[in-house]
Design an enzyme around this catalytic site. Structure first.
Site, PDB file in Angstrom:
ATOM      1  N   LYS A 113       0.997  20.993  15.516  1.00 34.22           N
ATOM      2  CA  LYS A 113       0.258  21.820  16.467  1.00 34.22           C
ATOM      3  C   LYS A 113       0.636  23.294  16.314  1.00 34.22           C
ATOM      4  O   LYS A 113      -0.238  24.175  16.197  1.00 34.22           O
ATOM      5  CB  LYS A 113       0.546  21.340  17.896  1.00 34.22           C
ATOM      6  CG  LYS A 113      -0.240  22.078  18.943  1.00 34.22           C
ATOM      7  CD  LYS A 113       0.114  21.605  20.344  1.00 34.22           C
ATOM      8  CE  LYS A 113      -0.430  20.205  20.602  1.00 34.22           C
ATOM      9  NZ  LYS A 113      -0.064  19.697  21.921  1.00 34.22           N
ATOM     10  N   ARG A 161       4.352  22.421  25.346  1.00 36.57           N
ATOM     11  CA  ARG A 161       3.829  21.189  24.756  1.00 36.57           C
ATOM     12  C   ARG A 161       4.672  20.755  23.553  1.00 36.57           C
ATOM     13  O   ARG A 161       5.153  21.593  22.797  1.00 36.57           O
ATOM     14  CB  ARG A 161       2.397  21.411  24.233  1.00 36.57           C
ATOM     15  CG  ARG A 161       1.335  21.580  25.281  1.00 36.57           C
ATOM     16  CD  ARG A 161       0.016  21.925  24.577  1.00 36.57           C
ATOM     17  NE  ARG A 161      -0.825  22.742  25.432  1.00 36.57           N
ATOM     18  CZ  ARG A 161      -1.838  22.241  26.140  1.00 36.57           C
ATOM     19  NH1 ARG A 161      -2.127  20.962  26.080  1.00 36.57           N
ATOM     20  NH2 ARG A 161      -2.568  23.036  26.901  1.00 36.57           N
ATOM     21  N   GLY A 196      -0.209  11.574  22.723  1.00 39.34           N
ATOM     22  CA  GLY A 196       0.112  11.007  24.022  1.00 39.34           C
ATOM     23  C   GLY A 196       1.508  10.420  24.139  1.00 39.34           C
ATOM     24  O   GLY A 196       1.877   9.896  25.177  1.00 39.34           O
ATOM     25  N   MET A 253       4.509  11.977  23.613  1.00 40.65           N
ATOM     26  CA  MET A 253       5.541  12.849  24.181  1.00 40.65           C
ATOM     27  C   MET A 253       4.957  13.624  25.362  1.00 40.65           C
ATOM     28  O   MET A 253       3.796  13.458  25.725  1.00 40.65           O
ATOM     29  CB  MET A 253       6.074  13.755  23.089  1.00 40.65           C
ATOM     30  CG  MET A 253       6.934  12.975  22.084  1.00 40.65           C
ATOM     31  SD  MET A 253       7.641  14.014  20.838  1.00 40.65           S
ATOM     32  CE  MET A 253       6.208  14.479  19.899  1.00 40.65           C
ATOM     33  N   ARG A 308      -6.720  20.405  14.085  1.00 45.47           N
ATOM     34  CA  ARG A 308      -5.969  19.611  13.108  1.00 45.47           C
ATOM     35  C   ARG A 308      -6.971  18.770  12.320  1.00 45.47           C
ATOM     36  O   ARG A 308      -8.097  18.557  12.783  1.00 45.47           O
ATOM     37  CB  ARG A 308      -4.957  18.705  13.800  1.00 45.47           C
ATOM     38  CG  ARG A 308      -5.578  17.731  14.762  1.00 45.47           C
ATOM     39  CD  ARG A 308      -4.544  16.956  15.527  1.00 45.47           C
ATOM     40  NE  ARG A 308      -5.162  16.124  16.550  1.00 45.47           N
ATOM     41  CZ  ARG A 308      -4.530  15.661  17.621  1.00 45.47           C
ATOM     42  NH1 ARG A 308      -3.277  15.980  17.825  1.00 45.47           N
ATOM     43  NH2 ARG A 308      -5.160  14.898  18.491  1.00 45.47           N
ATOM     44  N   HIS A 347       4.807  -8.416  19.002  1.00 41.43           N
ATOM     45  CA  HIS A 347       5.204  -9.028  17.732  1.00 41.43           C
ATOM     46  C   HIS A 347       3.990  -9.557  16.973  1.00 41.43           C
ATOM     47  O   HIS A 347       3.808  -9.288  15.786  1.00 41.43           O
ATOM     48  CB  HIS A 347       6.188 -10.163  18.005  1.00 41.43           C
ATOM     49  CG  HIS A 347       6.615 -10.899  16.767  1.00 41.43           C
ATOM     50  ND1 HIS A 347       5.997 -12.050  16.343  1.00 41.43           N
ATOM     51  CD2 HIS A 347       7.556 -10.619  15.846  1.00 41.43           C
ATOM     52  CE1 HIS A 347       6.562 -12.465  15.232  1.00 41.43           C
ATOM     53  NE2 HIS A 347       7.525 -11.614  14.912  1.00 41.43           N
ATOM     54  N   ARG A 397       1.512 -19.563 -12.439  1.00 40.73           N
ATOM     55  CA  ARG A 397       2.942 -19.807 -12.288  1.00 40.73           C
ATOM     56  C   ARG A 397       3.189 -21.295 -12.110  1.00 40.73           C
ATOM     57  O   ARG A 397       2.565 -21.934 -11.287  1.00 40.73           O
ATOM     58  CB  ARG A 397       3.489 -19.068 -11.074  1.00 40.73           C
ATOM     59  CG  ARG A 397       4.999 -19.293 -10.896  1.00 40.73           C
ATOM     60  CD  ARG A 397       5.557 -18.520  -9.742  1.00 40.73           C
ATOM     61  NE  ARG A 397       5.134 -19.071  -8.468  1.00 40.73           N
ATOM     62  CZ  ARG A 397       5.421 -18.519  -7.291  1.00 40.73           C
ATOM     63  NH1 ARG A 397       6.087 -17.388  -7.251  1.00 40.73           N
ATOM     64  NH2 ARG A 397       4.996 -19.068  -6.183  1.00 40.73           N
ATOM     65  N   SER A 408       6.481 -10.553 -15.215  1.00 43.89           N
ATOM     66  CA  SER A 408       5.847 -10.231 -13.952  1.00 43.89           C
ATOM     67  C   SER A 408       6.954 -10.163 -12.897  1.00 43.89           C
ATOM     68  O   SER A 408       7.679 -11.130 -12.686  1.00 43.89           O
ATOM     69  CB  SER A 408       4.825 -11.300 -13.594  1.00 43.89           C
ATOM     70  OG  SER A 408       4.242 -11.000 -12.359  1.00 43.89           O
ATOM     71  N   THR A 462       8.972  -9.167  -6.807  1.00 44.45           N
ATOM     72  CA  THR A 462       9.886  -8.286  -6.076  1.00 44.45           C
ATOM     73  C   THR A 462      10.276  -8.830  -4.706  1.00 44.45           C
ATOM     74  O   THR A 462      11.202  -8.312  -4.104  1.00 44.45           O
ATOM     75  CB  THR A 462       9.297  -6.871  -5.958  1.00 44.45           C
ATOM     76  OG1 THR A 462       7.964  -6.979  -5.461  1.00 44.45           O
ATOM     77  CG2 THR A 462       9.280  -6.186  -7.299  1.00 44.45           C
ATOM     78  N   ASN A 463       9.601  -9.867  -4.229  1.00 44.51           N
ATOM     79  CA  ASN A 463      10.054 -10.470  -2.964  1.00 44.51           C
ATOM     80  C   ASN A 463      11.443 -11.085  -3.147  1.00 44.51           C
ATOM     81  O   ASN A 463      12.389 -10.716  -2.461  1.00 44.51           O
ATOM     82  CB  ASN A 463       9.107 -11.584  -2.501  1.00 44.51           C
ATOM     83  CG  ASN A 463       7.736 -11.064  -2.150  1.00 44.51           C
ATOM     84  OD1 ASN A 463       7.504  -9.863  -2.166  1.00 44.51           O
ATOM     85  ND2 ASN A 463       6.826 -11.954  -1.826  1.00 44.51           N
ATOM     86  N   CYS A 481       3.960  -8.923  -9.022  1.00 44.81           N
ATOM     87  CA  CYS A 481       3.137  -9.859  -8.273  1.00 44.81           C
ATOM     88  C   CYS A 481       3.704 -10.209  -6.913  1.00 44.81           C
ATOM     89  O   CYS A 481       3.210 -11.076  -6.225  1.00 44.81           O
ATOM     90  CB  CYS A 481       2.880 -11.122  -9.091  1.00 44.81           C
ATOM     91  SG  CYS A 481       4.372 -12.079  -9.360  1.00 44.81           S
ATOM     92  N   TYR A 511       0.186  -3.544 -14.862  1.00 43.18           N
ATOM     93  CA  TYR A 511      -0.707  -3.844 -13.743  1.00 43.18           C
ATOM     94  C   TYR A 511       0.084  -4.184 -12.498  1.00 43.18           C
ATOM     95  O   TYR A 511       1.277  -4.470 -12.562  1.00 43.18           O
ATOM     96  CB  TYR A 511      -1.659  -5.000 -14.090  1.00 43.18           C
ATOM     97  CG  TYR A 511      -0.966  -6.321 -14.255  1.00 43.18           C
ATOM     98  CD1 TYR A 511      -0.730  -7.152 -13.161  1.00 43.18           C
ATOM     99  CD2 TYR A 511      -0.512  -6.743 -15.499  1.00 43.18           C
ATOM    100  CE1 TYR A 511      -0.061  -8.350 -13.297  1.00 43.18           C
ATOM    101  CE2 TYR A 511       0.166  -7.943 -15.645  1.00 43.18           C
ATOM    102  CZ  TYR A 511       0.385  -8.735 -14.544  1.00 43.18           C
ATOM    103  OH  TYR A 511       1.070  -9.920 -14.676  1.00 43.18           O
TER     104      TYR A 511
END
Lengths: 878, 878
Positions: B21, B91, B100, B102, B335, B454, B617, B763, B766-767, B830, B850
């Site tokens: 702002k 402000r 809204g 703060m 903005r 949640h 897989r 491949s 990454t989990n 993947c 990829y």
């Protein structure tokens, strides 16, 4: 490719291709010793044989025949010749000795005609027929794999018919009958006659020896001894000499020094008029080698000379086989003799005194792991003298143990954790599910299973006393009793004692005592300390362990696991109260009840290790490990805590995790409950201040476990520092302490440069690091990794030594990143690898500061560290 | 340190210290637009305030007073002056807008005396008193944190006494009475009088705004939007202008284009005779901005000009606030306007057409993640028209879902797995234990919880439809029913449909349809494809998903999880039989029953993706996941299998693991049971051969999961190759296939050079790699990681984007080692990170081939890949 070597073409350094036996025979020939001639088919030929789907290719066969022709020229004898026939032995011989595991064929070259010639030439029909029948029997067994009993049965039947008990009483005629029966039996099984062509016999025998590389015995032996299965065996074809040609012949084995004690004195035994296999069979009792002096003084003198030549040449104690054929001595084999750890040390120290070898060579001579045997507790002599032996099993893993018996791992753990008892685990046989129970037991006793059973192998790995295969015992798992012959009965909780060195089982508690390092052992360990540059610390949680370790040479504590302290009955209630607490205040109150105990723990531990660094790891295991498991226990605790069974059960359930190994533990606990870290810090620092007041200088190192991110370390370090510095300031104390971290999460290795900004030391927890780097749960993987070992995907236990390619790369990365940020950072290792020689060598090479291991592995670590330093040509400490 | 800036000292690029702002106000001033003057207290001051334990230090206070003096000079007014008093607004304004969240204080500078002066000066007593009472009310609330209702109650009471409904009907006298009552109430709470010194008011107000950075609303908003909590907020102190001075005054908000559709047309609303808060309060209904043209044509014209200036200047759609004070227009804020994804694309494409921005800029303008909104299924219009709306909740996560209702995660999973139903999970509220159930559900409906509950947060994360806070519903978990007002009742298993875009709930099954990429969206995505270099594939297991993904632009399948195929009721029995089997033969027999099904799966999948690579897989999850859990189910299965309950239970127990994530799964299954890999290979290759016969070229890639050692890969590759090549040879086929591996174990990254000798592609999973690298179990860590987020140890969800320092380092290492061995190796990702823009940028930077992601994330991935390419200055594809 050269697949076959004459003995005269080899030497002792060619073990990899000629095998140990072949290389040493060649060496003896080059030393001019009397050795029957022959040739060696190489391990390469064996590997090729397997590559070709168990076929011996033409090239190898050609080379075998060529060397055979040379042998025939040298000996003047010809295989299968009717006038002067050559007879040979065909023996296995791998890179390292695998005694008795593979097969041997003697008297090869025998056939109907040759047998007659031999009878004539030796003028000893009985000898010729006996040799022939032995050959057929061996060939049927080893080459053809026919049932042994079918041949032995025939032999026994004839002995029975002739009413004879001793083989030697059989006449030539009897033996001829045996041969005929054997040939019929052979034909029955094979559908062809027994092969009369000695060249065919030879090739088949060589193939059979190659095959024996992969018999069950050999495979098991290799697994136990970590021998790669792709080495293969060589085959030695050697002219036969005969110790069974009468009273001037004989055969024996001898060591240049005593292999049990190391004493410098010829040690061995022999049989007159016998072949090697007779010594092994144990039907006749051999005589001590010393008696040979009187019986054949010339041979004995020559043998003594040869012993001296061989010891001076090999510069080590030799284990030799010899045969005397009609008064003439032949050396069949020599090798560096196997020996007990005690003998190994004595011989190594003596050889230095005799100026045969240097201290460095002496240190390299002793297998570091073997020192384990020397230090386990023994029963006190006076106590043992009075003890009642109830039965005997196999001496599966050394040591002496006494404890209350339990019949399942869970009962044993329960008694250990909740009643704080010393327990002995008694099982029919153990399985991987019993590991935790084995781990906390003083010792393990099994009804079934031999020296290579699960219990035996695992116990040896743990350095834990074990008696296995105690068949006389019967176990009643329902009523929880064991009995011997129905009249001796023991119940769960009764005391029993076992001796892992003898296999003896005693029906009572027997006091044990620690052993000391003294004499040659002490000299030897002092040499090790001169050479090593790595520090050696102990993983110890109690003053008792710390003191034992200090006596074994530990220079500080590398890992004190504080959680073990919470299991004591007086504390566990407060600790459980802390876990169950719903507010910080309740938690602090419960922790406050433990503070004085914990302070006293550290006070005693630090005092025992005064002047040395003591690394104290803050609470590590998931909280649910501290909570009761059974409904009965939960009920009891709920009652004591004055809460409902349901709400306690619910809380316990809420702490259950899918993968606890990767769950809420380690530093993650201190982030959720900083008050635990605060209590532990107070205990450490207050203990140190109290010791300072007693003018005892101590060096506590606070270690934060399971750190994976710099912010975890910062957060907890800040809590510890604030708590510690306030105490120190208030008491106007000068106490110094360090804060460091365990490196046991792969990510910690990768960001070690950042961690070193905060951590004053790193200690590699290679157990967890290995689990996470491989993604192998230590609790679950044994089940499926057995397939890996069977299928040769992994050659050895993945947890036994540091995995240099994977985990090792991470350790190297962390060490180098850590030093980049903090050049003087202390780097230790405190996982089980800290006591493993191969891993210790890795630590030395990568310039770690120290290794930390369990009490009984301290001497192993000292020696292994010295060996690593010597191998890498590193300068000694002084 | 400069803590305070006059508006005239700033510009739009100073957002980090002036807040959004403040920076934009400064920019508007530099553009010569009519903006009330003032100054900004920086975010640095806020950070300092917190560092100093919520104290505003002297230096900042001094600078505030200095800038106040400047402001007084420029405006000619003085704060608290009796003759010409300055009134200001205070402000918040953070780096990014947190609408809204703060606090704001208006009319600051008012006190008893100033109020009288204002009344005189404006000749509007009512206005003066109203402003004063508003100020007291705000100050009491925001600065003093007194209960709002205590002041509102007083106000309502007076309105009641005067029998008035509209605030505007209150007279000046009434308001004076309100002020007196307010001041009494204030004193009651504060024990001091309402502060009359405006300088004290100012400092207290600034501190209050700083404090509001850490109110609950703001913290939650930051968490939801991944805004770091250490940024802090700036505070803007600005001369007040009044929209509530009568019929020639007013206030409003407007967008230069339609923020919902993107249409190029002024869009907004305003209120005559009102202050900003009245617009927000919603008591009066604002008028459309277009009507201003007739009411105040001059103001409207000026406003339109300003709109054009601002759009041309910012080159983006603007969201503006303005006030008209007695006919004079003031701009209070501008903005870049928030917009729907649809509008964002339309505006971006239009701005390119209007030559305002380049294609690259257009692509960078749209938040890739927002595309998610555009593609979720909707109900078919004709079906929806006939459907009966039963109730409405909050539109918590977009999409439309229809399914059978279940009231617990386990029941839902059971119906999904065993009955193969489409399920809707209905819960009072969800908790982390419900994750698995949410994951397999079509949608989630909750009784409690708002937009940030949640259920809402997790569902949005999963891209799953969710309606939350459906308060009209009552749930009976015992009888498994939901009811609305007692007359509408639904049982477990009944159909319900929910609309996550509207919050509507329908009491029946409604057909859904997929959405398409067309119009401006299509143009936009084509531009993205021009720019990106990364390939984009889909994680899909069914031809339906594959087809949808292809329509969304997927270029192949990066991950087909074969295990999902086994859960179908027709197959699960055979698969369970395979698991229970005790011999290889039984296993092969059971697998053989599945082969044709599996072949058909692959046939259809490969056909759908003809011409593209399809990565399949091989079986990955631990076998116990396939077995029944409840006694009832076990009994049923035992009966079907014709074995005893006990022996089946025992087998199930034997498969239980302590840490299944690190247990017997992935390639470890194929090592124990090669016959599974053989069956799956047959299915792949036979499907490919069948397609070849139909002249359809397919490119199957067989992926071996969870490899950590080269020998694992060699062993399984050998099995696959032998099986595949035999089939191909026998059929005289030309089918080509590749064999590669998932890289998801830390050790695999470290030894990637070796793996690349065997693997034709990598491949990254990454989990699992993140779980193992951190040692965080994804199932267990949410419980304790919440403490990490609360304590600011981690700034954002550790699993949401690739951890560049840790996991990223391993990925880089693996990529570079892999390329060293095999320069043309294909490198994909993947895990879920394949659909995360930040992680996609990482993949681009590290030259991966990829990314592969879930269906609805395909457009996100395409755009994110383009953005990554543009940011790194990479050349476009063509």
């Amino acid at each position: 490719m050269k697949y076959v070597y004459s003995f005269s073409e080899g030497n002792k350094d060619m073990k990899n291709i000629l095998g140990g036996k072949g290389a040493n025979i060649a060496e003896m020939i080059s030393l001019g010793l009397p050795v029957p001639r022959g040739f060696t088919v190489t391990t390469d030929a064996c590997i090729k044989y397997y590559e070709d789907n168990e076929n011996l290719n033409e090239e190898i066969t050609k080379q075998v025949y060529a060397k055979l022709a040379e042998l025939e020229k040298v000996t003047g004898k010809i295989l299968g010749d009717i006038n002067n026939p050559l007879l040979v032995s065909v023996r296995s011989g791998a890179r390292v000795s695998m005694p008795g595991m593979m097969d041997t064929i003697l008297n090869l070259g025998m056939n109907d005609e040759v047998c007659l010639t031999i009878a004539k030439m030796t003028n000893n029909e009985r000898f010729a027929y006996d040799s022939y029948r032995r050959f057929i029997q061996m060939f049927a067994d080893v080459v053809m794999n026919f049932p042994k009993e079918d041949f032995e049965g025939l032999f026994d039947k004839i002995k029975e018919e002739k009413q004879i008990t001793n083989d030697t009483e059989l006449t030539a005629l009897d033996l001829k009958e045996v041969i005929d029966k054997y040939k019929q039996q052979y034909k029955k099984h094979a559908n062809t006659d027994f092969p009369q062509d000695p060249k065919v016999q030879l090739i088949e025998a060589i193939k059979a020896v190659f095959r024996s590389w992969n018999n069950d015995r050999a495979i098991t032996y290799r697994k136990l001894n970590n021998i790669p299965s792709d080495w293969g065996t060589a085959v030695n074809v050697q002219e036969m000499v005969y110790g069974n040609k009468g009273e001037t012949s004989g055969t024996g084995v001898a060591f240049t020094r005593n292999p049990a004690t190391g004493e410098k004195k010829l040690f061995g035994e022999y049989l007159i008029n016998a072949q090697g296999e007779d010594v092994v069979a144990g039907i006749r009792t051999p005589q001590s080698i010393e008696t040979l002096k009187d019986i054949m003084p010339k041979c004995y003198e020559e043998f003594q000379k040869i012993c001296t030549i061989l010891e001076n040449h090999y510069k080590d104690m030799q284990d030799m086989e010899f045969t005397i054929e009609e008064g003439k001595l032949f050396m069949l084999q020599t090798r560096n003799g196997k020996r007990t750890a005690e003998a190994a040390i004595k011989i190594a120290v003596d050889l230095v005194t005799e100026k045969m070898i240097s201290k460095e060579e002496a240190l390299l001579r002793v297998d570091a792991t073997s020192l384990d045997q020397l230090l386990h507790p023994t029963f006190k002599k006076e106590a043992l003298a009075k003890a009642k032996l109830i039965t005997t099993g196999l001496a599966a893993s050394p040591g002496a143990a006494t404890g209350r018996i339990y019949f399942s791992a869970s009962d044993a753990i329960d008694a250990y954790k909740n009643k704080h008892e010393k327990v002995l685990l008694v099982r029919k046989e153990t399985s991987p599910e019993d590991i935790d129970g084995m781990n906390i037991a003083e010792g393990i006793l099994t009804i079934h299973g031999g020296m290579t059973s699960h219990a035996a192998v695992v116990a040896r790995g743990m350095g834990k006393c074990c008696v296995s295969g105690c068949n006389e015992l019967t176990i009643d798992e329902i009523n929880k009793t064991i009995a011997i012959k129905e009249d001796i009965l023991f119940h769960e909780g009764d005391f029993i004692s076992i001796d892992g060195n003898t296999g003896n089982v005693y029906g009572e508690q027997i006091e044990t005592e620690e052993r000391k390092i003294s004499g040659a052992f002490e000299t030897f360990m002092n040499w090790a300390d001169e050479k090593r540059t790595l520090g050696v610390r102990v993983n110890a949680d109690t003053p008792k362990d710390a003191l034992t370790a200090k006596n074994f040479g530990a220079e500080g504590i590398g890992l004190c696991r504080t959680e073990h302290m919470f299991f004591e009955p007086t504390r566990i209630f407060h600790f459980r109260k802390m876990i169950i607490a719903e507010t910080k205040e309740e938690r602090e109150k419960a922790l406050n009840e433990i503070l004085e105990y914990q302070k006293d723990d550290f006070y005693k531990l630090l005092k025992t290790m005064a002047g040395y660094e003591v690394t104290i790891r803050f609470l590590d295991p998931p909280l649910h490990e501290f909570l009761p498991k059974t409904n009965k226990e939960i009920n009891e605790l709920a009652h004591k805590l004055k809460i409902s069974f349901d709400s306690l059960s619910k809380r316990i359930d809420s702490l259950k995790e899918f993968n606890p190994m990767m769950g809420h533990r380690g530093c993650r606990l201190a982030i959720t409950y900083p008050e635990i870290a605060i209590m532990q810090t107070k205990a450490v620092i207050e203990a140190a201040i109290k010791l300072e007041e007693e003018k005892i200088t101590v060096e506590p190192e606070i270690m934060i476990p399971l750190v994976g991110d710099i912010n975890e370390l910062k957060y907890i370090k800040n809590i510890i520092k604030t708590t510690a510095d306030t105490l120190i300031l208030n008491k106007n104390s000068q106490v110094k302490y360090k804060i460091g971290t365990m490196i046991e999460i792969p990510r910690a290795c990768i960001i070690a440069d950042k961690l070193a900004e905060e951590a004053e030391f790193f200690s590699f927890g290679t157990n967890d690091l290995t689990q996470l780097t491989y993604g192998f749960s230590r609790d679950d993987s044994p089940k499926f990794l057995k397939d890996y070992y069977e299928k040769n995907i992994f050659k050895e236990d993945v947890f036994s030594s540091i995995d240099e390619d994977g985990v090792g790369t991470l350790v190297k990365m962390a060490a180098s990143l850590g030093k980049k940020t903090r050049p003087n950072i202390s780097l230790g290792i405190c996982g089980e690898h800290g006591g493993d020689p191969k891993s210790i060598e890795f630590c030395h090479k990568n310039n770690l500061t120290y290794v930390s291991c369990s009490t009984y592995r301290i001497p192993i670590a000292r020696l292994a560290a010295a060996q690593a330093a010597i191998k890498s040509g590193c300068k000694s400490k002084e």
